[in-house]
Write a protein that holds these residues in place. Structure first.
Motif, PDB file in Angstrom:
ATOM      1  N   ARG A  57      11.891 -26.062 -19.273  1.00 40.02           N
ATOM      2  CA  ARG A  57      13.116 -26.349 -20.006  1.00 40.02           C
ATOM      3  C   ARG A  57      13.907 -25.080 -20.245  1.00 40.02           C
ATOM      4  N   SER A  58      15.183 -25.122 -19.993  1.00 41.19           N
ATOM      5  CA  SER A  58      16.124 -24.071 -20.354  1.00 41.19           C
ATOM      6  C   SER A  58      15.631 -22.697 -19.901  1.00 41.19           C
ATOM      7  N   PHE A  59      15.341 -21.796 -20.848  1.00 39.50           N
ATOM      8  CA  PHE A  59      14.867 -20.444 -20.526  1.00 39.50           C
ATOM      9  C   PHE A  59      13.635 -20.490 -19.622  1.00 39.50           C
ATOM     10  N   GLY A  60      12.714 -21.415 -19.879  1.00 36.93           N
ATOM     11  CA  GLY A  60      11.515 -21.510 -19.060  1.00 36.93           C
ATOM     12  C   GLY A  60      11.831 -21.832 -17.611  1.00 36.93           C
ATOM     13  N   GLY A  61      12.735 -22.759 -17.386  1.00 37.57           N
ATOM     14  CA  GLY A  61      13.152 -23.070 -16.021  1.00 37.57           C
ATOM     15  C   GLY A  61      13.856 -21.893 -15.369  1.00 37.57           C
ATOM     16  N   ARG A  62      14.678 -21.223 -16.142  1.00 31.79           N
ATOM     17  CA  ARG A  62      15.385 -20.048 -15.615  1.00 31.79           C
ATOM     18  C   ARG A  62      14.394 -18.969 -15.197  1.00 31.79           C
ATOM     19  N   MET A  63      13.353 -18.741 -15.996  1.00 31.89           N
ATOM     20  CA  MET A  63      12.367 -17.717 -15.661  1.00 31.89           C
ATOM     21  C   MET A  63      11.525 -18.135 -14.455  1.00 31.89           C
ATOM     22  N   CYS A  64      11.232 -19.421 -14.338  1.00 30.68           N
ATOM     23  CA  CYS A  64      10.530 -19.901 -13.149  1.00 30.68           C
ATOM     24  C   CYS A  64      11.407 -19.729 -11.913  1.00 30.68           C
ATOM     25  N   SER A  65      12.700 -20.003 -12.046  1.00 30.14           N
ATOM     26  CA  SER A  65      13.600 -19.839 -10.902  1.00 30.14           C
ATOM     27  C   SER A  65      13.679 -18.376 -10.476  1.00 30.14           C
ATOM     28  N   ALA A  66      13.640 -17.461 -11.433  1.00 29.28           N
ATOM     29  CA  ALA A  66      13.652 -16.031 -11.101  1.00 29.28           C
ATOM     30  C   ALA A  66      12.377 -15.649 -10.365  1.00 29.28           C
ATOM     31  N   PRO A  80      20.012 -23.332 -18.266  1.00 32.11           N
ATOM     32  CA  PRO A  80      21.062 -22.644 -19.036  1.00 32.11           C
ATOM     33  C   PRO A  80      21.977 -21.840 -18.112  1.00 32.11           C
ATOM     34  N   LEU A  81      22.896 -22.525 -17.484  1.00 40.08           N
ATOM     35  CA  LEU A  81      23.804 -21.902 -16.517  1.00 40.08           C
ATOM     36  C   LEU A  81      24.587 -20.756 -17.132  1.00 40.08           C
ATOM     37  N   HIS A  82      24.995 -20.928 -18.378  1.00 39.47           N
ATOM     38  CA  HIS A  82      25.729 -19.898 -19.122  1.00 39.47           C
ATOM     39  C   HIS A  82      25.541 -20.169 -20.610  1.00 39.47           C
ATOM     40  N   PRO A  83      25.769 -19.164 -21.468  1.00 41.43           N
ATOM     41  CA  PRO A  83      25.712 -19.434 -22.911  1.00 41.43           C
ATOM     42  C   PRO A  83      26.821 -20.411 -23.311  1.00 41.43           C
ATOM     43  N   PRO A  84      26.598 -21.234 -24.340  1.00 46.31           N
ATOM     44  CA  PRO A  84      27.640 -22.171 -24.773  1.00 46.31           C
ATOM     45  C   PRO A  84      28.953 -21.454 -25.081  1.00 46.31           C
TER      46      PRO A  84
END
Length: 189
Positions: free
Chosen positions: A89-98, A115-119
């Protein structure tokens, strides 16, 4: 786009050969986040091994932790990491994608509420690594997520080199669990 629409950017290669799914939480959350628990229960019922892990804070240390956890999980299952799906989820998915963009070999990548970008800051994108991802990707996002609209996600996920599926469900950054679980289950099977 309504909350029940499903937008397929590129069709996947068919069912993935998956031995396990490694799930990571968003920033400030833990492995006990309700969506991760719901996915764990649903996928375990299908006979898929699931491991939920916490991540360290900070974008520098987290991708290395994803790799460590994937290596350990694969070893416990007696398979190579290429038989795992990693994501979160969110940050976790982003870190997995990295981690995947930096060379972690896996069967697929799961991005829940990416989280494509901050709100309110659509110019501050977190997408530079996406073109280096060559594995199948499932992104599930709420129709009113302030971290990225469905159209923004479709545009930026189109840069992923692997087959990509975007499923938009009703809700914000933390949509209800049943449609998220249904999307993940359908993608894996």
């Amino acid at each position: 786009m309504t909350g029940d629409d499903r937008r397929v950017l590129r069709a996947g290669p068919g069912p993935l050969d998956v031995a396990g799914v490694l799930l990571t939480p968003g920033a400030g959350a833990t492995r006990e986040h309700r969506t991760l628990v719901a996915l764990d229960e649903a996928l375990t019922a299908l006979g898929v091994a699931v491991r939920r892990v916490d991540l360290p804070r900070g974008a520098r240390a987290a991708p290395a932790r994803v790799r460590e956890e994937a290596d350990a999980f694969a070893a416990d299952l007696g398979v190579p990491t290429e038989r795992l799906v990693v994501g979160g989820r969110s940050f976790g998915g982003r870190m997995c994608s990295a981690a995947v963009a930096d060379g972690l070999p896996v069967a697929g990548l799961l991005l829940l509420s990416y989280p494509l970008h901050p709100p309110g800051r659509p110019g501050t994108l977190r997408v530079e690594h996406l073109p280096r991802i060559t594995v199948p990707v499932l992104a599930v996002s709420g129709a009113t997520d302030p971290f990225g609209t469905p159209d923004e996600l479709a545009t930026h996920l189109a840069t992923v080199a692997g087959p990509t599926t975007l499923v938009v469900v009703r809700g914000p950054h933390s949509p209800a669990d049943p449609p998220v679980v249904a999307a993940v289950r359908a993608w894996l099977t």
